[in-house]
Design a protein around this motif. Structure first.
Motif, PDB file in Angstrom:
ATOM      1  N   GLU A  81      16.147   2.269  86.661  1.00 34.50           N
ATOM      2  CA  GLU A  81      16.166   0.815  86.802  1.00 34.50           C
ATOM      3  C   GLU A  81      17.479   0.416  87.455  1.00 34.50           C
ATOM      4  OE1 GLU A  81      17.032  -3.224  84.545  1.00 34.50           O
ATOM      5  OE2 GLU A  81      18.263  -1.464  84.948  1.00 34.50           O
ATOM      6  N   ILE A  82      17.398  -0.434  88.487  1.00 39.88           N
ATOM      7  CA  ILE A  82      18.589  -0.941  89.154  1.00 39.88           C
ATOM      8  C   ILE A  82      18.470  -2.452  89.305  1.00 39.88           C
ATOM      9  CG2 ILE A  82      19.043   1.215  90.379  1.00 39.88           C
ATOM     10  CD1 ILE A  82      17.822  -0.034  92.882  1.00 39.88           C
ATOM     11  N   ASP A  83      19.611  -3.102  89.520  1.00 39.22           N
ATOM     12  CA  ASP A  83      19.673  -4.558  89.610  1.00 39.22           C
ATOM     13  C   ASP A  83      20.065  -4.966  91.026  1.00 39.22           C
ATOM     14  OD1 ASP A  83      19.657  -5.143  86.507  1.00 39.22           O
ATOM     15  OD2 ASP A  83      21.140  -3.570  86.844  1.00 39.22           O
ATOM     16  N   VAL A  84      19.413  -5.988  91.552  1.00 38.11           N
ATOM     17  CA  VAL A  84      19.638  -6.368  92.945  1.00 38.11           C
ATOM     18  C   VAL A  84      20.110  -7.811  93.046  1.00 38.11           C
ATOM     19  CG1 VAL A  84      18.596  -6.603  95.228  1.00 38.11           C
ATOM     20  CG2 VAL A  84      17.913  -4.721  93.733  1.00 38.11           C
ATOM     21  N   ARG A  85      21.174  -7.977  93.841  1.00 38.76           N
ATOM     22  CA  ARG A  85      21.698  -9.302  94.177  1.00 38.76           C
ATOM     23  C   ARG A  85      21.860  -9.380  95.687  1.00 38.76           C
ATOM     24  NH1 ARG A  85      22.823 -12.185  89.721  1.00 38.76           N
ATOM     25  NH2 ARG A  85      23.068 -11.033  87.770  1.00 38.76           N
ATOM     26  N   LYS A  86      22.392 -10.502  96.168  1.00 44.71           N
ATOM     27  CA  LYS A  86      22.493 -10.702  97.605  1.00 44.71           C
ATOM     28  C   LYS A  86      23.898 -11.147  97.967  1.00 44.71           C
ATOM     29  CE  LYS A  86      18.811 -11.996  99.802  1.00 44.71           C
ATOM     30  NZ  LYS A  86      17.677 -12.763 100.389  1.00 44.71           N
ATOM     31  N   SER A  87      24.422 -10.597  99.076  1.00 40.87           N
ATOM     32  CA  SER A  87      25.747 -10.976  99.571  1.00 40.87           C
ATOM     33  C   SER A  87      25.683 -12.318 100.283  1.00 40.87           C
ATOM     34  CB  SER A  87      26.260  -9.903 100.532  1.00 40.87           C
ATOM     35  OG  SER A  87      25.454  -9.871 101.704  1.00 40.87           O
ATOM     36  N   ALA A  88      26.857 -12.822 100.655  1.00 44.37           N
ATOM     37  CA  ALA A  88      26.918 -14.112 101.340  1.00 44.37           C
ATOM     38  C   ALA A  88      26.187 -14.081 102.676  1.00 44.37           C
ATOM     39  CB  ALA A  88      28.376 -14.523 101.545  1.00 44.37           C
ATOM     40  N   ASP A  89      26.131 -12.926 103.315  1.00 45.64           N
ATOM     41  CA  ASP A  89      25.434 -12.807 104.591  1.00 45.64           C
ATOM     42  C   ASP A  89      24.019 -12.260 104.440  1.00 45.64           C
ATOM     43  OD1 ASP A  89      26.689 -10.489 103.782  1.00 45.64           O
ATOM     44  OD2 ASP A  89      27.302  -9.857 105.781  1.00 45.64           O
ATOM     45  N   GLY A  90      23.488 -12.337 103.217  1.00 44.58           N
ATOM     46  CA  GLY A  90      22.069 -12.081 103.017  1.00 44.58           C
ATOM     47  C   GLY A  90      21.651 -10.644 102.851  1.00 44.58           C
TER      48      GLY A  90
END
Length: 334
Positions: A81-90
């Motif tokens: 299981e891993i967690d995903v987010r997004k940077s300022a440039d998508g």
């Protein structure tokens, strides 16, 4: 349409052995077992939380790291299981927290940093030392896992991101190996998730008994998706270990699980900033590993229909399952 019934009580397997770790074809067999519980009905699958970062309650690897996934593969875990987010440039990056502070050498909100800035940060073994690893993108970790282990994405973004996960999984040829999960707590959320799902990834609904108390709604959720697993979070019983498993493990629910081909995934990990006894109704990793009572923790849930353990302690869980005859070596069921 799925029937909401997921697993008969497990019996001991006749073969006790260490799983083959990385032989050719094992990833395909993992996906097959995940798709069809009848392929190896006495086998309990293991899902490593945040890639597998703890041993005996102590951080030993950076969470959501390449090293954690490599270790999970080596020990025979079926899914990380891993967690995903997004940077300022998508860009899709793998990070549990919305801030960089706890798990990297940097500070600040993930969504306010460009990918270039984020990848200048090194991952940290929590409470200990920096590693040589930089923060990975989702693509990075999927490439590490491809053909070797399944990946469960805990979506920290909105439902719109599901389309991005599906597109990346298709591009990498990992449609069978990537599983996206979403928490479902009422009818409007159910409708929103159904409309957001896209071809290209598997889906696993999550039900938590602090919000879902009705077996009828749980049945509706399970029958609404073409999924092969249902994740259940048991929050109740903060003062003492649960005696019955709570509203999602009533006798009627257990009977329903027993007639289904879906996996029942039980969370036994602890959640940051919450009392550890709440998760798994007090029958989680802290009881199984911390107090050395694995039968009272993991065995309790297996007896109530669980076929997959989502844990911070994959090494200990696999060791106990093997000793109990509840792991079937890969390569023997084709």
């Amino acid at each position: 349409m799925l029937r909401f019934a997921l697993f008969a009580l497990l019996t001991s397997a006749s073969v006790i052995a260490t799983p083959l770790r990385s032989e050719p074809g094992r990833a395909a067999e993992i996906a097959q077992r995940f798709s069809d519980r009848r392929v190896a009905p006495h086998h309990v699958m293991v899902l490593a939380h945040r890639g597998g970062w703890l041993e005996n309650g102590k951080p030993v690897r950076a969470e959501n790291s390449r090293a954690a996934i490599e270790n999970a593969i080596a020990m025979g875990v079926e899914m990380v299981e891993i967690d995903v987010r997004k940077s300022a440039d998508g860009e899709l990056v793998v990070m549990h927290d919305s801030w960089l502070d706890r798990t990297t050498t940097c500070k600040g909100e993930v969504e306010r940093q460009s990918l270039r800035q984020i990848q200048q940060c090194r991952l940290v073994v929590e409470g200990s030392r920096p590693t040589m690893e930089t923060v990975p993108t989702l693509r990075d970790l999927l490439l590490v896992a491809r053909g070797r282990i399944m990946v469960n994405i805990d979506n920290k973004l909105g439902l719109d991101a599901v389309a991005e996960y599906a597109a990346l999984a298709r591009e990498l040829g990992m449609e069978r190996d990537v599983v996206v999960k979403e928490n479902i707590w009422n009818e409007s959320r159910l409708a929103a998730v159904k409309s957001a799902l896209k071809p290209g990834v598997r889906f696993m609904p999550v039900l938590a008994d602090d919000a879902v108390r009705s077996p009828g709604f749980a049945t509706e959720v399970a029958e609404s998706f073409d999924s092969t697993a249902l994740e259940i979070v048991v929050w109740r019983q903060p003062d003492a270990p649960t005696l019955d498993g709570g509203p999602l493990f009533t006798p009627a629910m257990q009977a329903a699980y027993a007639n289904s081909n879906q996996h029942v995934v039980v969370d036994t990990l602890s959640i940051v900033n919450t009392p550890g006894g709440l998760l798994a109704g007090g029958r989680g990793d802290r009881l199984g590993v911390g107090a050395d009572l694995p039968g009272e923790a993991y065995g309790f849930w297996l007896d109530r229909g669980a076929t997959m353990i989502h844990t911070d302690e994959p090494k200990a869980v696999i060791g106990w399952l093997e000793a109990e005859g509840r792991r079937i070596p890969y390569g023997l069921t084709n």
